[in-house]
Design an enzyme around this catalytic site. Structure first.
Site, PDB file in Angstrom:
ATOM      1  N   HIS A   1      -7.961   2.277  -8.698  1.00  0.00           N
ATOM      2  CA  HIS A   1      -7.782   3.748  -8.662  1.00  0.00           C
ATOM      3  C   HIS A   1      -8.872   4.169  -9.494  1.00  0.00           C
ATOM      4  O   HIS A   1      -9.410   5.529  -9.291  1.00  0.00           O
ATOM      5  CB  HIS A   1      -6.485   4.283  -9.253  1.00  0.00           C
ATOM      6  CG  HIS A   1      -5.351   3.952  -8.327  1.00  0.00           C
ATOM      7  ND1 HIS A   1      -4.828   2.719  -8.251  1.00  0.00           N
ATOM      8  CD2 HIS A   1      -4.713   4.494  -7.220  1.00  0.00           C
ATOM      9  CE1 HIS A   1      -3.929   2.497  -7.463  1.00  0.00           C
ATOM     10  NE2 HIS A   1      -3.973   3.826  -6.815  1.00  0.00           N
TER      11      HIS A   1
ATOM     12  N   ARG B   1       4.727  -5.359  -9.132  1.00  0.00           N
ATOM     13  CA  ARG B   1       4.671  -4.936  -7.682  1.00  0.00           C
ATOM     14  C   ARG B   1       4.673  -6.139  -6.854  1.00  0.00           C
ATOM     15  O   ARG B   1       4.679  -6.357  -5.602  1.00  0.00           O
ATOM     16  CB  ARG B   1       3.589  -4.045  -7.268  1.00  0.00           C
ATOM     17  CG  ARG B   1       3.604  -2.725  -7.944  1.00  0.00           C
ATOM     18  CD  ARG B   1       2.281  -1.917  -7.993  1.00  0.00           C
ATOM     19  NE  ARG B   1       2.106  -1.352  -6.708  1.00  0.00           N
ATOM     20  CZ  ARG B   1       0.783  -1.059  -6.281  1.00  0.00           C
ATOM     21  NH1 ARG B   1      -0.007  -0.895  -7.144  1.00  0.00           N
ATOM     22  NH2 ARG B   1       0.733  -0.686  -4.947  1.00  0.00           N
TER      23      ARG B   1
ATOM     24  N   LYS C   1      -0.224  -5.488   1.775  1.00  0.00           N
ATOM     25  CA  LYS C   1      -1.519  -5.138   1.024  1.00  0.00           C
ATOM     26  C   LYS C   1      -1.426  -5.892  -0.258  1.00  0.00           C
ATOM     27  O   LYS C   1      -0.481  -6.556  -0.561  1.00  0.00           O
ATOM     28  CB  LYS C   1      -1.054  -3.634   0.569  1.00  0.00           C
ATOM     29  CG  LYS C   1       0.034  -3.074  -0.011  1.00  0.00           C
ATOM     30  CD  LYS C   1       0.221  -1.721  -0.218  1.00  0.00           C
ATOM     31  CE  LYS C   1       1.561  -1.280  -1.154  1.00  0.00           C
ATOM     32  NZ  LYS C   1       1.615   0.025  -1.038  1.00  0.00           N
TER      33      LYS C   1
ATOM     34  N   ASP D   1      -7.101   1.211   1.836  1.00  0.00           N
ATOM     35  CA  ASP D   1      -6.390   1.945   0.731  1.00  0.00           C
ATOM     36  C   ASP D   1      -6.675   3.326   0.508  1.00  0.00           C
ATOM     37  O   ASP D   1      -8.048   3.631   1.371  1.00  0.00           O
ATOM     38  CB  ASP D   1      -6.568   1.149  -0.481  1.00  0.00           C
ATOM     39  CG  ASP D   1      -5.276   1.449  -1.365  1.00  0.00           C
ATOM     40  OD1 ASP D   1      -4.484   2.224  -1.132  1.00  0.00           O
ATOM     41  OD2 ASP D   1      -5.189   0.494  -2.412  1.00  0.00           O
TER      42      ASP D   1
END
Length: 571
Positions: free
Chosen positions: A234, A190, A221, A307
């Site tokens: 996460h 990413r 980000k 986020d």
């Protein structure tokens, strides 16, 4: 080098239309003067709603909305909480066909007194939300391998135009993190790469492509930089032990570049960086990081979005009622996806009424959010045309740009013995492994090969490995794809590649995600990296294997211990 890429971005911005017009006589102030406190607090929240239609979702989606929010429809959710934004996901059943998405967007906007930010994460590569026929580029690390700022700009421009056509006016992209940790479980491909100068230039080019090329708001980000962690925010709370000097050198440059390019939004990271805030708070809740660094040191006065507040990284230290209040006190403006929207909304209202948050503080965030909406034309935009959306998304011109860009990203890492390029016409080729062996086989067959696909997935069993080894004996060439093979360094993907290499049939190994496993596969003398398994990458891969195009990419990360940053072969 820093001055060079700033000049390039300045040229891009000056040469292309789409820069916002002057604000005139404070239209934002006029809107704010008519807003109640409840409406202002609502502007600080963006979340998801279930359903493909704003006012008539499927019965199952209506039940999900009732369970989560106490309303039946996405439109009712927007109206009840005066939301500042809505976020689209496939799992919330928002994204099907272009005309449907456009109709959903129109319905949501019609339900809102103040026009909405409608957002999604169309990073490209491994993080995409819009399904086919949306144009799917291979992602940031592939673009980093290509080293082309115009290609990065064009990829973002196409992405932004397709989003805007369906009523999505904000893309949570690009990723500005510098991936310096091969074990990073959440960033990896990413990121544009492991060099801050490269990541900065690419980040700025994509901000320009989204905002000035397509009129779609961008979000850099994850501030202050999520590239050196082995924990996924996460599911846990990562700690990054960069010194302040290391942060300035490694992590800050892409965010500086994004701000210099005029990025509308910066998204926070749920990470702890003790050198930046010794209190141990995640950056999302840290005033020294969001206000001290982002606002004051880097000079950013746009929208700071958190986020997702559903992530465990931000929920470990404080309760769900305190997190939104603390995020606002730290310097955030837009609160993304709180796990209990009503609890979060009432907590912020209570903090204002009780004096913990001043009305002036709320007004500062509301003004930033409304200013973004004004400058992107969101406050005055009419409905999008569903028929035009269907014509725009995945149009032929976009597909041509996609393939042209992707053809310049394939990276040749090793070619001992000159196996590549390989003549495949009338030869038997086995396409196997993870990624998309079937897509590659079809592309090679179109070029005259007799190609067989044997997909194994990322966890090939011993039986599947044996099947691939048996098949290799009856083929002239084997192309085996790997994807995240080092999640288990002694695992089945590496065993599959080594077993195929031992057959005596010539083998090409292709890393279709992070390239780090290539250094471990010394048994294979022909190695390529595509950084993605999207269909366009399979076409580009076939072109490179056959010599139709030369490999032009260079490694955007170091692959220790064998291959340095910038390594790349050609033929």
């Amino acid at each position: 080098m820093r001055r060079a890429w700033l000049v390039i971005v300045a040229v891009l911005l000056g040469a292309l239309p789409g820069a916002p017009a002057a604000a005139g006589r404070d239209p934002v102030g006029r809107i704010m003067a008519r807003m109640t406190l409840e409406e202002k607090v609502g502007q600080l929240f963006a979340t998801y709603a279930y359903g493909a239609h704003a006012t008539a979702p499927a019965a199952a989606d209506a039940a999900l909305n009732r369970a989560a929010y106490g309303v039946d429809t996405p439109a009712q959710l927007v109206a009840r909480y005066h939301l500042g934004g809505v976020v689209y996901f496939t799992w919330s059943h928002n994204l099907d066909a272009p005309a449907q998405i456009a109709t959903l967007s129109n319905g949501l906007q019609a339900a809102s007194r103040v026009p909405l930010l409608i957002s999604t994460d169309q990073e490209q590569g491994v993080v995409v939300r819009m399904p086919a026929p949306a144009t799917r580029f291979p992602g940031a690390m592939a673009l980093g391998a290509g080293r082309s700022l115009p290609d990065a700009y064009r990829a973002a421009q196409v992405t932004g135009r397709e989003l805007r056509a369906v009523g999505v006016n904000q893309d949570f992209a690009p990723v500005a993190d510098v991936n310096v940790n091969p074990a990073n479980p959440v960033i990896g491909v990413r990121s544009f790469g492991g060099d801050p100068t490269l990541a900065a230039a690419m980040t700025a080019a994509q901000v320009a492509g989204l905002q000035h090329g397509a009129g779609t708001s961008a979000a850099a980000k994850h501030f202050p930089g999520h590239g050196d962690t082995d924990t996924d925010s996460h599911t846990g709370l990562p700690v990054i032990n960069h010194t302040r000097a290391e942060w300035e050198r490694l992590d800050a440059p892409p965010f500086r570049a994004a701000i210099a390019a005029g990025v509308d939004t910066v998204m926070t990271a749920h990470i702890v960086v003790p050198a930046l805030d010794p209190a141990g708070d995640p950056a999302t809740l840290s005033a020294p990081i969001l206000t001290g660094l982002l606002r004051e040191r880097l000079g950013f006065d746009g929208v700071v979005v958190t986020d997702a507040l559903t992530m465990e990284g931000v929920r470990q230290k404080y309760g769900d009622d305190r997190v939104p209040v603390l995020a606002l006190k730290a310097g955030a403006d837009l609160l993304l996806m709180p796990p209990d929207l009503d609890l979060a909304y009432q907590a912020v209202l209570g903090a204002v009424r009780g004096g913990e948050l001043s009305r002036a503080r709320i007004d500062r965030s509301v003004r930033r959010i409304l200013t973004l909406k004004h400058e992107r034309g969101i406050l005055t935009a009419g409905p999008v045309d569903p028929a035009a959306a269907a014509r725009t998304v995945g149009r032929a011109e976009h597909r041509r740009i996609l393939q042209s860009v992707t053809d310049r990203t394939v990276t040749a890492v090793r070619n001992d013995g000159g196996l590549l390029p390989a003549a495949v016409r009338s030869r038997r080729v086995l396409s196997t492994g993870a990624g998309d062996p079937a897509g590659l086989a079809a592309t090679l067959t179109a070029r005259g090969a007799s190609a067989t696909a044997l997909p194994t997935g990322q966890q090939p069993s011993d039986a599947v490995t044996a099947q691939a080894v048996t098949a290799a004996a009856s083929h002239d060439l084997v192309v085996v794809q790997t994807s995240n093979a080092l999640t288990d360094p002694a695992g089945p993907q590496l065993r599959l590649v080594r077993a195929l290499a031992a057959t005596g049939t010539p083998v090409v190994v292709v890393a279709v995600r992070d390239p780090y496993e290539l250094a471990q596969l010394t048994e294979v003398p022909a190695q390529l990296a595509t950084f993605s398994a999207v269909p366009a990458a399979m076409v580009a891969l076939a072109k490179v294997i056959t010599g139709e195009v030369p490999p032009r990419g260079r490694l955007p990360v170091a692959v220790p211990p064998a291959y340095p940053y910038g390594h790349g072969l050609s033929w």
